[in-house]
Write a protein that holds these residues in place. Structure first.
Motif, PDB file in Angstrom:
ATOM      1  N   LEU B 170      -9.923   4.885  -3.965  1.00  0.00           N
ATOM      2  CA  LEU B 170      -9.290   3.346  -3.669  1.00  0.00           C
ATOM      3  C   LEU B 170      -7.894   3.839  -3.995  1.00  0.00           C
ATOM      4  O   LEU B 170      -7.096   3.137  -2.857  1.00  0.00           O
ATOM      5  CB  LEU B 170     -10.265   3.324  -4.738  1.00  0.00           C
ATOM      6  CG  LEU B 170      -9.711   1.239  -4.355  1.00  0.00           C
ATOM      7  CD1 LEU B 170     -10.111   1.083  -2.907  1.00  0.00           C
ATOM      8  CD2 LEU B 170     -10.344   0.794  -5.923  1.00  0.00           C
ATOM      9  N   LEU B 171      -7.280   4.234  -4.863  1.00  0.00           N
ATOM     10  CA  LEU B 171      -5.977   4.019  -5.105  1.00  0.00           C
ATOM     11  C   LEU B 171      -5.484   4.808  -3.862  1.00  0.00           C
ATOM     12  O   LEU B 171      -4.124   4.518  -3.592  1.00  0.00           O
ATOM     13  CB  LEU B 171      -5.720   4.903  -6.105  1.00  0.00           C
ATOM     14  CG  LEU B 171      -6.127   3.891  -7.454  1.00  0.00           C
ATOM     15  CD1 LEU B 171      -5.676   4.426  -8.565  1.00  0.00           C
ATOM     16  CD2 LEU B 171      -5.957   2.276  -7.229  1.00  0.00           C
ATOM     17  N   ARG B 172      -5.724   6.016  -3.388  1.00  0.00           N
ATOM     18  CA  ARG B 172      -4.842   6.950  -2.975  1.00  0.00           C
ATOM     19  C   ARG B 172      -5.123   6.656  -1.292  1.00  0.00           C
ATOM     20  O   ARG B 172      -3.847   6.397  -0.875  1.00  0.00           O
ATOM     21  CB  ARG B 172      -6.121   8.059  -2.652  1.00  0.00           C
ATOM     22  CG  ARG B 172      -5.199   9.545  -3.883  1.00  0.00           C
ATOM     23  CD  ARG B 172      -6.599  10.311  -4.142  1.00  0.00           C
ATOM     24  NE  ARG B 172      -7.415  11.225  -2.593  1.00  0.00           N
ATOM     25  CZ  ARG B 172      -6.848  12.682  -2.966  1.00  0.00           C
ATOM     26  NH1 ARG B 172      -7.059  12.940  -4.283  1.00  0.00           N
ATOM     27  NH2 ARG B 172      -7.193  13.235  -1.756  1.00  0.00           N
ATOM     28  N   ASP B 173      -6.742   5.913  -1.245  1.00  0.00           N
ATOM     29  CA  ASP B 173      -6.618   4.896   0.111  1.00  0.00           C
ATOM     30  C   ASP B 173      -5.479   3.578   0.752  1.00  0.00           C
ATOM     31  O   ASP B 173      -4.710   3.698   1.199  1.00  0.00           O
ATOM     32  CB  ASP B 173      -7.788   4.534   0.485  1.00  0.00           C
ATOM     33  CG  ASP B 173      -8.896   5.599   1.315  1.00  0.00           C
ATOM     34  OD1 ASP B 173      -8.608   6.468   0.935  1.00  0.00           O
ATOM     35  OD2 ASP B 173     -10.525   5.068   0.691  1.00  0.00           O
ATOM     36  N   LEU B 174      -4.993   3.160  -1.205  1.00  0.00           N
ATOM     37  CA  LEU B 174      -3.655   1.914  -1.287  1.00  0.00           C
ATOM     38  C   LEU B 174      -2.163   2.655  -1.431  1.00  0.00           C
ATOM     39  O   LEU B 174      -1.718   1.664  -0.537  1.00  0.00           O
ATOM     40  CB  LEU B 174      -4.137   1.286  -2.117  1.00  0.00           C
ATOM     41  CG  LEU B 174      -6.025   0.479  -2.050  1.00  0.00           C
ATOM     42  CD1 LEU B 174      -6.252  -0.295  -2.782  1.00  0.00           C
ATOM     43  CD2 LEU B 174      -5.722  -0.514  -1.005  1.00  0.00           C
ATOM     44  N   ARG B 175      -2.143   4.243  -1.416  1.00  0.00           N
ATOM     45  CA  ARG B 175      -1.291   4.809  -0.816  1.00  0.00           C
ATOM     46  C   ARG B 175      -0.820   4.253  -2.577  1.00  0.00           C
ATOM     47  O   ARG B 175       0.688   3.957  -2.711  1.00  0.00           O
ATOM     48  CB  ARG B 175       0.196   5.058  -0.393  1.00  0.00           C
ATOM     49  CG  ARG B 175      -1.474   4.582   1.238  1.00  0.00           C
ATOM     50  CD  ARG B 175      -0.039   4.796   2.331  1.00  0.00           C
ATOM     51  NE  ARG B 175      -1.073   4.657   4.192  1.00  0.00           N
ATOM     52  CZ  ARG B 175      -0.725   5.950   4.225  1.00  0.00           C
ATOM     53  NH1 ARG B 175      -0.184   6.333   3.940  1.00  0.00           N
ATOM     54  NH2 ARG B 175      -1.500   6.278   5.543  1.00  0.00           N
ATOM     55  N   VAL B 176      -1.475   4.076  -3.299  1.00  0.00           N
ATOM     56  CA  VAL B 176      -0.366   3.902  -5.019  1.00  0.00           C
ATOM     57  C   VAL B 176      -0.724   5.003  -5.651  1.00  0.00           C
ATOM     58  O   VAL B 176      -1.266   6.113  -5.570  1.00  0.00           O
ATOM     59  CB  VAL B 176      -2.601   2.505  -6.244  1.00  0.00           C
ATOM     60  CG1 VAL B 176      -1.663   2.230  -7.240  1.00  0.00           C
ATOM     61  CG2 VAL B 176      -2.665   1.277  -5.033  1.00  0.00           C
ATOM     62  N   PRO B 177       0.343   5.079  -6.425  1.00  0.00           N
ATOM     63  CA  PRO B 177       1.217   6.258  -7.337  1.00  0.00           C
ATOM     64  C   PRO B 177       0.273   6.384  -8.760  1.00  0.00           C
ATOM     65  O   PRO B 177       0.088   5.295  -8.927  1.00  0.00           O
ATOM     66  CB  PRO B 177       2.341   5.875  -8.005  1.00  0.00           C
ATOM     67  CG  PRO B 177       3.049   4.396  -7.203  1.00  0.00           C
ATOM     68  CD  PRO B 177       1.896   4.224  -6.469  1.00  0.00           C
ATOM     69  N   ILE B 178       0.058   7.851  -8.713  1.00  0.00           N
ATOM     70  CA  ILE B 178      -1.172   7.667  -9.751  1.00  0.00           C
ATOM     71  C   ILE B 178      -0.581   8.995 -10.325  1.00  0.00           C
ATOM     72  O   ILE B 178      -0.190   9.405  -9.728  1.00  0.00           O
ATOM     73  CB  ILE B 178      -2.964   8.847  -9.038  1.00  0.00           C
ATOM     74  CG1 ILE B 178      -3.037   7.559  -8.670  1.00  0.00           C
ATOM     75  CG2 ILE B 178      -3.541   9.354 -10.417  1.00  0.00           C
ATOM     76  CD1 ILE B 178      -4.234   8.170  -7.190  1.00  0.00           C
ATOM     77  N   LEU B 179      -0.141   8.563 -11.927  1.00  0.00           N
ATOM     78  CA  LEU B 179       0.026   9.552 -12.957  1.00  0.00           C
ATOM     79  C   LEU B 179      -1.144  11.008 -12.910  1.00  0.00           C
ATOM     80  O   LEU B 179      -0.385  11.908 -13.498  1.00  0.00           O
ATOM     81  CB  LEU B 179       1.007   9.106 -13.784  1.00  0.00           C
ATOM     82  CG  LEU B 179       2.695   8.202 -14.082  1.00  0.00           C
ATOM     83  CD1 LEU B 179       2.042   7.456 -15.128  1.00  0.00           C
ATOM     84  CD2 LEU B 179       2.796   8.792 -13.420  1.00  0.00           C
ATOM     85  N   GLY B 180      -1.692  10.370 -13.278  1.00  0.00           N
ATOM     86  CA  GLY B 180      -2.553  11.396 -13.584  1.00  0.00           C
ATOM     87  C   GLY B 180      -4.205  10.821 -14.201  1.00  0.00           C
ATOM     88  O   GLY B 180      -4.315   9.661 -14.263  1.00  0.00           O
ATOM     89  N   VAL B 181      -4.863  12.393 -14.950  1.00  0.00           N
ATOM     90  CA  VAL B 181      -5.898  11.642 -15.437  1.00  0.00           C
ATOM     91  C   VAL B 181      -6.150  12.409 -16.930  1.00  0.00           C
ATOM     92  O   VAL B 181      -6.474  13.475 -16.836  1.00  0.00           O
ATOM     93  CB  VAL B 181      -7.777  11.919 -14.593  1.00  0.00           C
ATOM     94  CG1 VAL B 181      -8.492  11.654 -15.118  1.00  0.00           C
ATOM     95  CG2 VAL B 181      -7.041  11.765 -13.279  1.00  0.00           C
TER      96      VAL B 181
END
Lengths: 132, 246
Positions: B170-181
Motif C-alpha cells: 500500500l505504501l509503495r502504491d501511495l509512493r510514501v517513503p519507507i525507511l525499512g522494516v
C-alpha cells in the motif's frame, strides 16, 4: 488560548480561498461554529480582528453558532448538548478535542456510548465574499 | 464549505526536521514500545524529539514513559508537555483511562484537530506511534503530514508479516517513503523476515531480540534505558542505519 490557533487557521484558509478566487479584497467571511467546540466567540472574534492583514484588513467575520445535537446509533434517541449536565473540567477537555465527548457522554435513553454528532461539531468557512 | 484547520497543518509542522511514523498494520508487534524507546534514544543522542501517540482509542505510550499528571499548556494553541526531555502528545491527557469509541470520521477529526492546534515548535524528529490497521488514520497521516517516512515493525511471525506485506504494498502504491522494516521479538535464528523484506525490495533495518526484562521496566525510565531492547535500538538499528537520523 485555543481560539487563537483556530483563528490563525481561519485567516490562513481565507487567504488561500481569496487567492484561488482572485479576490483583491475580502469583505465578508461567514463561519459556522459548532457548539460542541466550546469556543468563546468573543475571543475568536478578537483574535480574528488582531490577525487580519493585507487583503483581509477590512473583512467582517460573521459567525453563526450551531447547537450540538446527538443521535444514538443503538436506539435512535436524539438529544442536545445543552440538556446535559457536564462538569467544567470535562467541558474543557471537549473544548480542546470535541471527539473526547465520546469518552464522557452516553445516550440518556439506553446508555450506549455509540452515538453520532449530527449537528454542531467543527468550525467551517461557509463563504468568503470580496472584490475581484 | 471549507475546514480551515487543514490549511494550518503544514505551518504547524514546518519546524520539524523529520517525521517518522512507526507502523505495522498488525497489532501487538511492539509499535508503541518501539516508538517510545526510539524517541527516548533520539533524545539521548541530543536530538530535539517529539512523540505523538495517534493510537487514539488505545493509547499506551504513556505507560512506557511513566507519564502521569501531565497535560498540554494552552497558549494560542496546545504546547505539548515535556517528559524525559521529549515533547509528548497523547489523547490520554483528555480521557484518562476511559474508553473512547470512535468511528472513522471521528478519528480523522481528532487527528486534524490535534495537528492544527498542537504547537510542536522546533524539532529534529517527530515520532508518530500509529494505530494498527490500514484505515483512516494511516491514510490521513499520509494525506496531511506530507514529510512522513514510515518505519515498519513486524514480529518473526508469518501472520504478522502477512499484514506487513500488504502495508508495504500500500505504501509503495501511495509512493510514501519507507525507511525499512524491523523484526521485533526475535527468538530464533530464522531469516524468514529478512529474506521476505529484501525480496520486496525494501530495506531490512535489523532485529531486536525478545527481552524478558522489558515488561518490568515499563514506566521506569532509568530501568528502560538499561534494557537490551534500548541497547539494540541504539546499537543494532540506529548505529547501523545512519540514514534514519541523517
Amino acid at each position: 488560548m485555543h481560539e487563537w490557533s483556530l483563528a490563525e487557521a481561519i485567516i490562513s484558509a481565507v487567504f488561500s480561498i481569496a487567492e484561488k478566487e482572485n479576490l483583491r479584497e475580502v469583505k465578508e467571511v461567514h463561519l459556522r461554529l459548532g457548539e460542541l467546540q466550546q469556543i468563546e466567540v468573543d475571543i475568536l472574534k478578537f483574535a480574528l480582528l488582531e490577525m487580519k492583514t493585507g487583503k483581509l484588513s477590512n473583512a467582517k467575520f460573521i459567525i453563526r453558532t450551531v447547537r450540538a445535537k446527538f443521535k444514538c446509533r443503538a436506539c435512535n434517541h436524539a438529544w442536545t448538548f445543552r440538556e446535559m449536565r457536564i462538569p467544567g473540567d470535562i467541558r474543557e477537555s471537549i473544548h480542546f478535542i470535541p471527539e473526547v465527548a465520546h469518552a464522557y457522554i452516553k445516550c440518556p435513553e439506553c446508555g450506549s456510548p455509540d452515538f453520532d454528532v449530527i449537528h454542531g461539531r467543527g468550525l467551517w468557512i461557509t463563504s468568503v465574499k470580496g472584490v475581484k | 464549505m471549507y475546514d480551515p484547520r487543514i490549511s494550518i497543518i503544514e505551518k504547524r509542522l514546518k519546524k520539524i526536521g523529520k517525521v517518522i511514523a512507526i507502523s505495522s498494520g498488525k497489532g501487538g508487534v511492539g509499535k508503541s514500545l518501539f516508538a517510545s524507546v526510539l524517541a527516548l534514544a533520539l533524545t539521548k543522542k541530543g536530538f530535539r524529539t517529539g512523540l505523538f501517540d495517534i493510537d487514539f482509542t488505545s493509547p499506551t505510550t504513556h505507560v512506557v514513559l511513566g507519564a502521569a499528571n501531565l497535560s498540554p499548556r494552552e497558549s494560542k494553541g496546545l504546547i505539548p508537555p515535556k517528559i524525559h526531555g521529549l515533547k509528548y502528545m497523547s489523547l490520554v491527557f483528555y480521557i484518562g483511562n476511559r474508553a473512547i469509541p470512535l468511528r472513522g470520521a471521528d478519528l480523522s477529526n481528532v487527528l486534524v484537530e490535534t495537528l492544527a492546534t498542537t504547537l510542536w515548535g522546533n524539532l529534529d524528529f517527530l515520532v508518530i506511534d500509529m494505530p494498527p490497521g490500514m484505515s483512516d488514520l494511516l491514510l490521513d497521516v499520509i494525506k496531511y503530514v506530507s514529510k512522513t517516512q514510515f518505519l515498519i515493525v513486524t514480529t518473526p511471525s508469518k501472520m504478522a508479516f502477512e499484514t506487513v506485506r500488504r502495508l508495504l504494498n500500500l505504501l509503495r502504491d501511495l509512493r510514501v517513503p519507507i525507511l525499512g522494516v524491523i523484526e521485533n521479538m526475535k527468538m530464533d535464528d530464522s531469516n524468514y523476515i529478512e529474506r521476505e523484506v529484501k525480496s520486496l525490495g525494501e530495506k531490512f533495518l535489523g532485529e531486536i531480540h525478545f527481552d524478558s526484562g522489558l515488561e518490568k521496566a515499563l514506566g521506569d525510565i532509568k530501568s528502560l534505558l538499561k534494557t537490551s531492547f534500548m541497547n539494540e535500538i541504539e546499537e543494532s538499528i540506529l548505529a547501523k542505519n545512519p540514514e534514519i537520523t541523517s
